[in-house]
Design an enzyme around this catalytic site. Sequence first.
Site: not given
Length: 272
Positions: A36, A143
């Site tokens: 990432r 979220d």
Amino acid sequence: MSDFLSDSDFTRIRDLIYNESGIHFSDSNRTILESRLKERLKLQNLESIGEYYKSLTKSDNELKDFLDSVTTNLTRFFRNQAHYDTFINYVIPDLVERKRQSGDKKISIWSAGCSTGEEPYTNAMVLKEHLPPDFKIEVIASDLSLKSLMKAKEGLYLKSRVTGIPDNYLNKYFTEEDNSYRVKPEIVKLIKFDYHNLKFGNDMRNLDIVFCRNVLIYFDEPAQKNVIDNFWNSMAPHSYLFIGHSESLFGMDTQFKFIKTDWACIYGKIQN
């Protein structure tokens, strides 16, 4: 040790993620974090972890995008049928009976860690299908990933994503568009999508049901306890908590009661 991500860089990036979100990266997840980071450095046209770390500490937007990138957004409609059997056959009848006695004909449900929206849309459809017509439905969906929330708000899913939806629900609550299905407005309007970091508290109160499934596994024990305490404070005196089938509150100092139904195990805030 990786040439790209040194032990010291791994530690400070891991600590930053934990301090900002409560998400815990162990050594076994190091390769995920490394991949990432490589993606973010390439997008930012930066050469080193040090430069990127400075960017994270100076830019709230980049920090949000980075946290978005390290979260896993795996979900599907009607995920874990045993939970929905419990929801339909145990939780909804109990709440309806109690609500009728009190005169409060509204069910409020929070889908925490809603990803791309399959869970809150499922919950809204189930409530629409099984609640008496005079009841009001309120679905809150949150979220940490803004990208996932934008996808959820769109309410459009490829055919491959709707395979778990029973035909009667699919025909009633979706319209077909090319190779996709779109959630009908009558369901979309029941849901409020909102960005929320579970590390922090919220101003929600008197929720009847909370779904937070396969989210706690990303937290260490203190962070899990913090999240569960925040849920307790948000929930009504008689309410229900659904967590992932591989997750448990066993051994945690919490007031939630363990409830074993004919279909699945859930937790309850039972004060009346």
